[in-house]
Enzyme design. Sequence first.
Site, PDB file in Angstrom:
ATOM      1  N   ARG A 158       0.711  -1.221  -0.375  1.00  0.00           N
ATOM      2  CA  ARG A 158      -0.116   0.597   0.198  1.00  0.00           C
ATOM      3  C   ARG A 158       1.029   1.276  -0.302  1.00  0.00           C
ATOM      4  NH1 ARG A 158      -4.109  -3.276  -1.039  1.00  0.00           N
ATOM      5  NH2 ARG A 158      -5.474  -2.994  -0.133  1.00  0.00           N
TER       6      ARG A 158
ATOM      7  N   SER B  94     -11.369  -0.660   2.678  1.00  0.00           N
ATOM      8  CA  SER B  94     -10.036  -0.597   4.032  1.00  0.00           C
ATOM      9  C   SER B  94     -10.350   0.904   4.305  1.00  0.00           C
ATOM     10  CB  SER B  94      -8.869  -0.890   3.878  1.00  0.00           C
ATOM     11  OG  SER B  94      -9.268  -3.189   3.102  1.00  0.00           O
TER      12      SER B  94
ATOM     13  N   GLU C 147      -5.294   4.076   5.543  1.00  0.00           N
ATOM     14  CA  GLU C 147      -4.793   4.064   4.770  1.00  0.00           C
ATOM     15  C   GLU C 147      -5.840   4.937   3.646  1.00  0.00           C
ATOM     16  OE1 GLU C 147      -6.203   0.482   2.608  1.00  0.00           O
ATOM     17  OE2 GLU C 147      -5.935   1.104   0.561  1.00  0.00           O
TER      18      GLU C 147
END
Length: 338
Positions: free
Chosen positions: A165, A237, A334
């Site tokens: 990520r 997420s 995130e």
Amino acid sequence: MIKIFTDHPLRDLNSFHVEERADQIIEFDRREDLDEIFAEADAPAKWYVLGGGNNILFTRRYEGTLLHPAGQQIRIIDDCSESSVLVEAEAGTDWDRFVEWCVEHELWGAENLSLIPGTVGAAPVQNIGAYGAEAKDVIHRVHYFDVEQRRHLTLLNAECHFAYRDSIFKGELRGRVVITSVEFKLSRTPQPNLGYGDLKREVESRGEATLRNIRDAVCAIRRSKLPNTAVQGNAGSFFKNPIVDKAIAEQLKAANENMPLYPAADPTKSKLAAGWLIDQAGLKGYRSGCVGVHDRQALVLVNHGSATGKEVVALAEYVQQRVLEKFGIGIEAEVNIL
Ligand code: EPU
């Protein structure tokens, strides 16, 4: 073509569906448009790239310019090798339309990333990933406009510093570049990636490991676990899975036998499942006013109606605090919070 909108509502341009406004939105569909946008005397001083708005949380009015890439062409740029094909997709292409295009053209590599919301231009920034695959596995080069240098430049995969990520676009190039297109290297040879147990079972229930069956299986799993942003505002997420020292992970594992634990790129570290930690902290399905933790995947925060960005942030902080208290593990957002 360049289109300019002022004092524009953002509700339909962010998947959390929070009600904020932006001073200005500039939509453009050719990379040359960026030369024009940034050459003028009134080039935006404060700006941010808004792709599909799927990984962003607005907590206040955006007092600047949101740049929205709208180009959506997909083309084969090199078809000469027997085993692989280079395909270029413009930044505004819907990610899942790109995956469907690959499947229709019998090109392997992107199928596990089916149905991830967002645009092609956003994929390299956070190196989107799911079901044992990451965008970095198929990205060949990234073309972008460097705003400081006012130049169109290209980075090869190895120069993008891809990690879980993460990429150079979230690091040293943050706030400096506008991605205009991405080149992908896809395989003609079947390469099913079924290491993720649930996916293997779902594919087997459909028959052979064909591209179509894998794509359908991934879509079915995602639909069963993740809320549809059109119905319930969310950004997938909300947190990243934490990467911690192996010793800490093993201590936790000894105390919690059923805790999922994954290897990390760094061999001295392990990756934990933030969704599991939040779930075990008793927060799955938790609700506070208009915001809550999704009841099937605790990693996802949802807007139950008319939540503000600030309410989502307050919930995220509460979740972080509860996980820290119970497990001593810090979890990081995130989603980009503006
Ligand atoms: N788990 C729970 N409770 C939950 C959620 C998860 O116990 O509420 C457990 C699961 O049973 C499993 C483990 O935690 O043992 C991991 O869960 P899952 O396989 O659903 O994946 P994840 O680590 O929670 C990541 C990505 C997802 C991606 C899935 C599938 C991140 C931050 N998220 O989630 O990506 O779809 O893997 O590969 O890495 C997204 O980025 O928006 C996203 C949805």
